[in-house]
Structures are given as structure tokens and as C-alpha cells.
Design an enzyme around this catalytic site. Structure first.
Site, PDB file in Angstrom:
ATOM      1  N   LYS A 135      -2.420  -7.678  -6.326  1.00  0.00           N
ATOM      2  CA  LYS A 135      -3.788  -8.764  -6.559  1.00  0.00           C
ATOM      3  C   LYS A 135      -3.390 -10.264  -6.428  1.00  0.00           C
ATOM      4  O   LYS A 135      -3.805 -10.721  -5.328  1.00  0.00           O
ATOM      5  CB  LYS A 135      -4.494  -8.381  -7.997  1.00  0.00           C
ATOM      6  CG  LYS A 135      -5.303  -7.460  -7.866  1.00  0.00           C
ATOM      7  CD  LYS A 135      -6.295  -7.259  -9.135  1.00  0.00           C
ATOM      8  CE  LYS A 135      -7.226  -5.852  -8.935  1.00  0.00           C
ATOM      9  NZ  LYS A 135      -6.678  -4.640  -9.315  1.00  0.00           N
ATOM     10  N   PHE A 175      -6.526   2.919 -14.635  1.00  0.00           N
ATOM     11  CA  PHE A 175      -6.818   2.501 -13.182  1.00  0.00           C
ATOM     12  C   PHE A 175      -5.605   2.262 -12.269  1.00  0.00           C
ATOM     13  O   PHE A 175      -4.840   1.444 -12.459  1.00  0.00           O
ATOM     14  CB  PHE A 175      -7.993   1.392 -13.114  1.00  0.00           C
ATOM     15  CG  PHE A 175      -8.510   1.317 -11.503  1.00  0.00           C
ATOM     16  CD1 PHE A 175      -9.429   2.466 -11.411  1.00  0.00           C
ATOM     17  CD2 PHE A 175      -7.889   0.633 -10.888  1.00  0.00           C
ATOM     18  CE1 PHE A 175     -10.155   2.283 -10.062  1.00  0.00           C
ATOM     19  CE2 PHE A 175      -8.364   0.665  -9.391  1.00  0.00           C
ATOM     20  CZ  PHE A 175      -9.097   1.265  -8.778  1.00  0.00           C
ATOM     21  N   ASP A 232       2.421  -0.345 -13.890  1.00  0.00           N
ATOM     22  CA  ASP A 232       1.247  -0.751 -12.680  1.00  0.00           C
ATOM     23  C   ASP A 232       0.967  -2.249 -13.421  1.00  0.00           C
ATOM     24  O   ASP A 232       0.213  -2.326 -14.260  1.00  0.00           O
ATOM     25  CB  ASP A 232       0.268   0.035 -12.928  1.00  0.00           C
ATOM     26  CG  ASP A 232      -0.930  -0.384 -11.722  1.00  0.00           C
ATOM     27  OD1 ASP A 232      -0.863  -1.530 -11.163  1.00  0.00           O
ATOM     28  OD2 ASP A 232      -1.818   0.270 -11.801  1.00  0.00           O
TER      29      ASP A 232
HETATM   30  C1  LIG Z   1      -6.937  -3.503  -8.786  1.00  0.00           C
HETATM   31  C2  LIG Z   1      -5.878  -2.454  -9.293  1.00  0.00           C
HETATM   32  C3  LIG Z   1      -5.438  -1.424  -8.784  1.00  0.00           C
HETATM   33  C4  LIG Z   1      -5.808  -1.271  -7.150  1.00  0.00           C
HETATM   34  O1  LIG Z   1      -5.623  -2.127  -6.260  1.00  0.00           O
HETATM   35  P1  LIG Z   1      -6.139  -2.208  -4.774  1.00  0.00           P
HETATM   36  O2  LIG Z   1      -5.517  -3.617  -4.152  1.00  0.00           O
HETATM   37  O3  LIG Z   1      -7.594  -2.301  -5.244  1.00  0.00           O
HETATM   38  O4  LIG Z   1      -5.768  -0.950  -4.058  1.00  0.00           O
HETATM   39  C5  LIG Z   1      -4.212  -0.386  -9.172  1.00  0.00           C
HETATM   40  N1  LIG Z   1      -3.903  -0.788 -10.314  1.00  0.00           N
HETATM   41  C6  LIG Z   1      -4.492  -1.935 -11.270  1.00  0.00           C
HETATM   42  C7  LIG Z   1      -4.117  -1.834 -12.513  1.00  0.00           C
HETATM   43  C8  LIG Z   1      -5.513  -2.652 -10.609  1.00  0.00           C
HETATM   44  O5  LIG Z   1      -6.274  -3.417 -11.753  1.00  0.00           O
END
Ligand SMILES: *Cc1c(COP(=O)(O)O)cnc(C)c1O
Length: 410
Positions: A256, A142, A227
Site C-alpha cells: 500500500k 485480510f 503481512d
Molecule cells: C490491502 C491489503 C492486502 C491486499 O493488497 P492489494 O494491493 O489490494 O492486493 C493484503 N493484506 C493486507 C493486510 C491489506 O490491508
């Protein structure tokens, strides 16, 4: 201001006017304090979701509050046409604690990843390898909801109806180095991975895999993008999860937990990878503004100087052991326990909705992924007593679910 509606009135107003993109839980919160949230009806909940790994210092942390008040009283926003001290300080601090050289500020995880994908492509162009544009990511990953990041997301359910998707993305199974090796071509620019897949169900990379990916990237001149939007900022027990793997990426993204609830994202890069961008290459109006960077500085201060980050492994160990014990006592309800630090998942053998409702009834906020994985993301400031309380509540839910299994079997 000062108006307070009943919960059912808030649900109705929201459902009438807010676009229907979320399947929401019928709870409306008005206040938070430490690891607890209070709803409109005055009920208290132990918060093991933390706004999805965002409110890592809990709710209403005095230092974060102070930073936000100071920004409100001095300056909120100026645009990136001008210099502001907290942005410079945050970039320096992030570089110090991660070993990266340069930071681009965004407002969310998706934007940080979008910047990373753009940087990887331009880096290859500027390095004289213009045909290299493809990003390889993992199945079940994701990376966000913009068109590029949702395309990098290796889950078809997030792609449906948005075609044509941008070109230049390819997926491989996680923890399969041979599959990655076979997927690399002379059009590959970068490999994009979460050290622990979050939204995909809490699936960690194995150390051999991530180290192997690093070696493959070096061998083929590819950038490794990690990420760490969910795993970063102390969630897994080190500032970056990658530290525990002994791997240094070329580009790393955060969001986050970085602002403790104030929206901010960041893309960190080595000096070499950062060559891809020059003035004008990329921008964000809000990115790294005074308010957000001041808040994130307070988060880093608390993490590093108030012993919060240092305590995460110990808190994680307590929660992990407790969950293992629960899974052993309730094998019909719980399965495998997975994760790293305070980012833990437990396989559910009963419907996730049933388990979630049991938790909510008992005043414990948890998250369930895909109706089958319980995800726990407590604040990094969670106390031993709160961990024990959560485990007691989870035990009650397991007992209820186990007795229902028995009833339906007889
Ligand atoms: C939540 C998340 C995203 C997206 O972040 P947003 O602030 O909702 O755009 C991207 N990568 C990972 C691993 C995430 O957990």
C-alpha cells in the site's frame, strides 16, 4: 484529453463499462494537493482515507512527483531480464531499514502475500520437510483477493462462490496463543498474521501474542510471515509495526504505502527463508520496474530524511486523544477507539452509512468497515491543524447522530 464531464456523466459511464466489483461512493475526484482532494464540482475534501493507506505522503508531494517525472524521462520499464539501479537501491534500502536480507518485488499486496505463501512452501520442501504446506492465518484477517490469498483471508464472505479453494489453509482466533498451539500439526509450514488487522476492523495483535507466536514458530520450525501491507512503511509510527512488538518475522510483505500511489509490492525475507527460491522459482513482469522502484525510493527518502516518519507518533497521539475525547462526549454514537499510529478505528453505535454520509457532507473523507467501524488513515504528512479540523468535523457528525438518537427515542 482536456475533456471534463459532469459528475453524473462520469458515474453513468463508469457504471456502464467498468465491471461491478465495487460498491462506490458517488464522488469523482480530479485533483489532490497535500491532505486534500478536489472533486469534479470543485468541492474540497480533507482526505483521511489516503486511497486506503496508499498516498502516505499526501497528494502531489514534490519529491515523489520529481521521481516519477525523472523515470518518465529516462526509463519506465525493462523487464527483470536486466539490471536497473533503482531496483537494486530500493532492495538495499528496504533491507537497511528492516533488517531483512532479500527482497522480491511485486505489484500489489495480494501478489506480495502470494509470493510469501509460495516461498514458505518451497522453503519447507528445500529444507527436507516436504509434507509441510499448511499456512495458519487468523479469523477476520485480510490478505488479498487472489485464490491463495483470499483463502488465507479468514473471512468466509470473501470465499463464497469461489470453491474449490486451494488446500492447505487453516484459521485460528486472533490473540489466542493456545488455539494456535493446538492448530499446529506436522503439515504446518507457516503462520501468517497482520500485526494490526486492517480490513477486519482495526484489531491489533497483543504484544504477548505476537511474541508468543514467534516463539511457537521457532519451536516447531515454522516460518512467521507478517503481512504489513497496510501497517508497513511508517503507517503505525515505525517503519514496520513489528518493531513495536519486538518481533522479527522470517518473511514480511509490504505494498500500500510503499509507492505513495504508484503500484508496488514487496516481499522481504531473511537469508535463511530466501533459500526457498532460486532463479525460475517465481517472477513478475512488472515487479520492481524502474518507475515503481524510483517512486518508492522517493517515498523512503521523504519518510526518513524529511522527518515524516519521526512525527507520526506525535500526530497519532493527537488524533488518538481527540477521538477518545469524542467517544467520551458521545457515548451513544462512538464506542471503543483502537489501532496503532495513524491507523485508527472507532466502533460506531449508529449505522456506518449514516455516519459516513455526515462526514462526506462536511467535506471529510473517512472509511467505514462493515457498517460498524470508522477507519481513519490520514496521510503521514497530516498537520496538527488538519487533525484538529477532522476532529471538529467528526464532532459535528457525532452531535447530529446523537440528536437523531434522541429524536427517535422520544
Ligand atoms: C490491502 C491489503 C492486502 C491486499 O493488497 P492489494 O494491493 O489490494 O492486493 C493484503 N493484506 C493486507 C493486510 C491489506 O490491508
Amino acid at each position: 484529453m482536456g475533456v471534463q464531464l459532469r459528475a453524473d456523466e462520469i458515474f453513468a459511464m463508469s457504471d456502464r463499462w467498468v465491471m461491478h466489483t465495487y460498491g462506490r461512493i458517488k464522488l469523482a475526484f480530479v485533483r489532490g494537493e497535500g491532505s486534500r482532494l478536489f472533486d469534479v464540482e470543485g468541492r474540497s475534501f480533507l482526505d483521511f482515507v489516503s486511497g486506503l493507506a496508499v498516498t502516505s505522503l499526501g497528494h502531489g508531494h514534490p519529491k515523489l512527483k520529481q521521481a516519477i517525472v525523472e523515470a518518465a524521462e529516462s526509463l519506465l520499464h525493462t523487464s527483470n531480464y536486466f539490471y536497473i539501479l533503482p531496483q537494486a537501491q530500493l532492495a538495499e534500502r528496504l533491507a537497511e531499514v528492516t533488517g531483512f536480507d532479500r527482497v522480491f518485488f511485486a505489484n500489489s499486496g495480494a501478489e506480495a502475500n502470494e509470493a510469501a505463501i509460495k516461498l514458505a512452501r518451497r522453503y519447507q520442501v528445500k529444507s527436507g520437510r516436504a509434507g509441510r504446506y499448511e499456512v495458519i492465518s487468523a479469523i477476520n484477517s485480510f490478505h488479498g483477493r487472489t485464490l491463495a490469498t483470499v483463502t488465507a483471508t479468514g473471512q468466509p464472505k470473501y470465499h463464497a462462490g469461489f470453491e474449490p479453494l486451494p488446500a492447505g489453509f487453516r484459521y485460528v482466533p486472533l490473540n489466542d496463543l493456545e488455539a494456535l498451539r493446538a492448530a499446529i500439526t506436522d503439515t504446518t509450514a507457516a503462520v501468517l498474521l497482520e500485526p494490526v488487522q486492517g480490513e477486519g476492523g482495526i484489531h491489533p495483535c497483543t504484544p504477548e501474542y505476537l511474541q508468543g507466536v514467534r516463539a511457537l514458530c521457532d519451536q516447531h520450525g515454522l516460518l512467521l510471515i507478517l503481512d504489513e501491507v497496510q501497517t508497513g512503511v511508517g503507517r503505525t509510527g515505525t517503519f514496520l509495526a513489528a518493531e513495536q512488538y519486538g518481533v522479527k518475522a522470517d518473511i514480511c510483505t509490504l505494498a500500500k504505502g510503499l509507492g505513495g500511489g504508484v503500484p508496488i509490492g514487496a516481499m522481504l525475507a531473511t537469508e535463511e527463508a530466501a533459500k526457498g527460491f532460486e532463479p525460475g522459482s517465481h517472477a513478475s513482469t512488472f515487479g520492481g520496474n524502474f518507475l515503481a522502484t524510483r517512486a518508492a525510493l522517493a517515498v523512503l527518502d521523504v519518510l526518513f530524511n524529511d522527518g515524516v516518519l519521526e512525527r507520526v507518533p506525535q500526530a497519532a497521539q493527537r488524533l488518538w486523544k481527540g477521538l477518545k475525547g469524542l467517544a467520551e462526549r458521545h457515548p451513544k454514537v462512538l464506542g471503543e477507539v483502537r489501532g496503532l499510529g495513524l491507523m485508527l478505528g472507532v466502533e460506531l453505535k449508529v449505522p456506518g452509512s449514516r455516519f459516513l454520509n455526515g462526514c462526506l457532507e462536511k467535506g471529510l473523507l473517512v472509511n467505514v468497515i462493515g457498517d460498524k467501524v470508522l477507519r481513519l488513515l490520514p496521510p503521514l504528512t497530516v498537520s496538527d491543524e488538519e487533525i484538529d479540523e477532522a476532529l471538529r468535523l467528526l464532532e459535528l457528525v457525532c452531535e447530529e447522530c446523537a440528536s437523531e438518537c434522541q429524536d427517535s427515542a422520544s
